[in-house]
Scaffold this motif. Structure first.
Motif, short mmCIF file in Angstrom:
data_model
loop_
_atom_site.label_atom_id
_atom_site.label_comp_id
_atom_site.label_asym_id
_atom_site.label_seq_id
_atom_site.Cartn_x
_atom_site.Cartn_y
_atom_site.Cartn_z
N LEU A 1 0.94 -1.07 0.18
CA LEU A 1 -0.04 0.12 -0.04
C LEU A 1 0.83 1.29 -0.04
O LEU A 1 0.19 2.28 -0.25
CB LEU A 1 -0.86 -0.03 1.15
CG LEU A 1 -2.04 -1.10 1.35
CD1 LEU A 1 -2.84 -0.94 2.57
CD2 LEU A 1 -3.00 -1.01 0.30
N GLU B 1 0.70 4.40 -2.55
CA GLU B 1 -0.71 4.76 -3.10
C GLU B 1 -1.09 5.81 -3.11
O GLU B 1 -0.83 6.72 -2.27
CB GLU B 1 -1.56 3.55 -2.55
CG GLU B 1 -1.35 2.06 -2.84
CD GLU B 1 -1.60 1.71 -4.21
OE1 GLU B 1 -2.42 2.31 -4.84
OE2 GLU B 1 -1.19 0.57 -4.54
N TYR C 1 -6.41 4.96 7.18
CA TYR C 1 -6.38 4.67 5.92
C TYR C 1 -5.53 3.36 5.63
O TYR C 1 -6.28 2.44 4.91
CB TYR C 1 -5.49 5.97 5.02
CG TYR C 1 -6.32 7.20 5.12
CD1 TYR C 1 -7.16 7.46 3.83
CD2 TYR C 1 -6.41 8.12 6.24
CE1 TYR C 1 -7.82 8.81 4.01
CE2 TYR C 1 -7.16 9.24 6.35
CZ TYR C 1 -7.67 9.35 5.13
OH TYR C 1 -8.49 10.72 5.20
N ARG D 1 -6.73 0.15 7.70
CA ARG D 1 -8.33 -0.07 7.25
C ARG D 1 -8.32 -1.16 6.46
O ARG D 1 -9.27 -1.95 6.18
CB ARG D 1 -8.93 1.14 7.15
CG ARG D 1 -10.49 0.79 7.24
CD ARG D 1 -11.28 2.13 7.38
NE ARG D 1 -12.76 1.87 7.08
CZ ARG D 1 -13.57 2.72 6.92
NH1 ARG D 1 -13.46 4.24 6.91
NH2 ARG D 1 -14.83 2.53 6.65
N ASN D 2 -7.22 -1.05 5.40
CA ASN D 2 -7.50 -1.78 4.07
C ASN D 2 -6.96 -3.29 4.55
O ASN D 2 -7.12 -3.97 3.51
CB ASN D 2 -6.38 -1.18 3.05
CG ASN D 2 -7.11 0.05 2.14
OD1 ASN D 2 -8.18 -0.21 1.25
ND2 ASN D 2 -7.11 1.13 2.91
N CYS D 3 -6.45 -3.43 5.53
CA CYS D 3 -5.94 -4.66 5.92
C CYS D 3 -7.04 -5.45 6.80
O CYS D 3 -6.74 -6.76 7.15
CB CYS D 3 -4.59 -4.70 6.75
SG CYS D 3 -3.18 -3.92 5.77
N TYR D 4 -7.86 -4.91 7.08
CA TYR D 4 -8.79 -5.53 8.24
C TYR D 4 -9.66 -6.56 7.49
O TYR D 4 -9.85 -7.74 8.15
CB TYR D 4 -9.68 -4.45 8.66
CG TYR D 4 -9.27 -3.46 9.68
CD1 TYR D 4 -8.35 -3.88 10.67
CD2 TYR D 4 -9.81 -2.30 9.83
CE1 TYR D 4 -7.99 -3.15 11.44
CE2 TYR D 4 -9.49 -1.37 10.85
CZ TYR D 4 -8.33 -1.87 11.54
OH TYR D 4 -7.79 -1.14 12.84
N ASP E 1 -15.79 -3.09 5.77
CA ASP E 1 -15.25 -2.65 4.46
C ASP E 1 -16.81 -2.74 3.68
O ASP E 1 -17.28 -3.47 3.16
CB ASP E 1 -14.57 -3.86 3.91
CG ASP E 1 -14.03 -2.97 2.68
OD1 ASP E 1 -14.63 -2.19 2.07
OD2 ASP E 1 -12.85 -3.89 2.05
N ARG F 1 -17.17 -1.96 0.70
CA ARG F 1 -17.14 -2.54 -0.81
C ARG F 1 -17.62 -3.94 -0.87
O ARG F 1 -17.93 -4.41 -2.06
CB ARG F 1 -15.64 -2.35 -0.96
CG ARG F 1 -15.33 -1.12 -1.21
CD ARG F 1 -13.70 -1.08 -1.61
NE ARG F 1 -12.88 -1.93 -0.57
CZ ARG F 1 -11.64 -2.08 -0.52
NH1 ARG F 1 -10.82 -1.65 -1.42
NH2 ARG F 1 -11.19 -2.64 0.43
#
Length: 305
Positions: A197, A200, A220, A223-226, A298, A300
């Protein structure tokens, strides 16, 4: 499919303790076979087992503490496993994810590289090896921590400070042996997720807004690793109901791991089936809970509009 059966084990135990002969116990054999659900074909045994399990939540009597029901034996060991394995699982995850995030964020710096290399070197070390080292140092050399049982045998279990203090003291060595190795695995996996990351656009944008590095990392990058980490943690929680067999055996800890080993030695099929059924249910439940929790972490992956 294993040789022998629980009835033979019961009769051999009676023969050793009371002098009862197996040959003179035909009626007793038939009674025990019925009580343990071993009469009839394999299909009949299976259907009877599932009926008792689903309708009555009954696994049948346990050989470990005959005629106590197997679910009572499992229920007595379950709090110890949840207390030890549950707390250590949470601590390992929190420590490992936090340390891994920092090590990945500070990649290239001396401290981060040393931490990552130490984690790689020791992450595959078995729990029981660390436990043996801890026992040797803190129990035999220093003599400051107990190395057997879950509490002082002279105490009566209860909700009082003396008993709780004894439980905590006896749980330090097995807990530390699990946390040390468990956190290293989470450290490496989190670092592996953080490093790609770096650089990025969304991190560069957050930095351009003037946010502090700690805020960028926490809100940031991390949180993308959760998503993968929470998923793995949730599935791992399901497996704690098996207990860490070797660690519990080493410390004579009265959890499900020790109970499972004792049941296998006695061919206590009802207790074995009870523990494995509980583990299956726990893993499936963890999967279901994850399906509800992950969309909150997440957005998404939401499956609805």
């Amino acid at each position: 499919m294993l040789p022998g059966d629980p009835v033979s084990t019961v009769l051999q135990s009676m023969q050793q303790q009371y002098g009862t002969t197996v040959q003179a116990s035909g009626d007793l054999v038939a009674r025990y076979r019925t009580e343990f659900g071993l009469d009839g074909s394999v299909i009949e045994q299976y259907l009877r087992f599932m009926k008792n399990l689903v309708l009555h939540q009954d696994f049948g009597p346990s050989l470990l503490s005959y005629p106590t029901p197997a679910q009572d034996v499992i229920g007595a060991a379950l709090p110890w496993t949840i207390g030890l394995m549950g707390i250590t699982a949470v601590l390992s995850w929190v420590i490992g994810v936090a340390a891994g995030a920092i090590a990945g964020w500070r990649r290239g710096r001396l401290g981060a590289e040393v931490t990552a290399n130490v984690a790689i070197a020791f992450s595959q070390m078995p729990f029981y090896f660390v436990a043996l080292v801890l026992v040797y140092v803190f129990s035999y050399l220093l003599g400051v921590l107990p190395n057997r049982s879950a509490y002082d045998s002279q105490l009566t279990p209860g909700w009082n400070l003396e008993f709780i203090g004894s439980v905590l003291q006896h749980g330090i060595l097995p807990a530390v042996s699990i946390v040390v190795i468990g956190s290293l695995g989470w450290l490496l996996s989190t670092r592996m997720l953080i490093v790609p990351l770096l650089g990025e656009d969304f991190l560069s944008y957050a930095e351009a807004k003037g946010l502090r590095p700690s805020v960028i990392l926490r809100k940031y990058a991390l949180r993308n690793c959760y998503l993968p980490q929470v998923t793995a943690f949730g599935l791992g929680l399901g497996f704690i109901f098996n207990g860490n067999v070797l660690v519990e055996q080493l410390f004579s800890y009265p959890g499900l791991g020790s109970t499972l080993v004792a049941a296998i030695k006695l061919q206590d099929l009802n207790t074995i089936m009870g523990i494995t059924s509980l583990a299956i249910f726990a893993v499936l439940t963890a999967n279901f809970v994850l399906e509800l929790v992950l969309p909150l972490l997440d957005p998404r992956i939401k499956g609805w509009r």
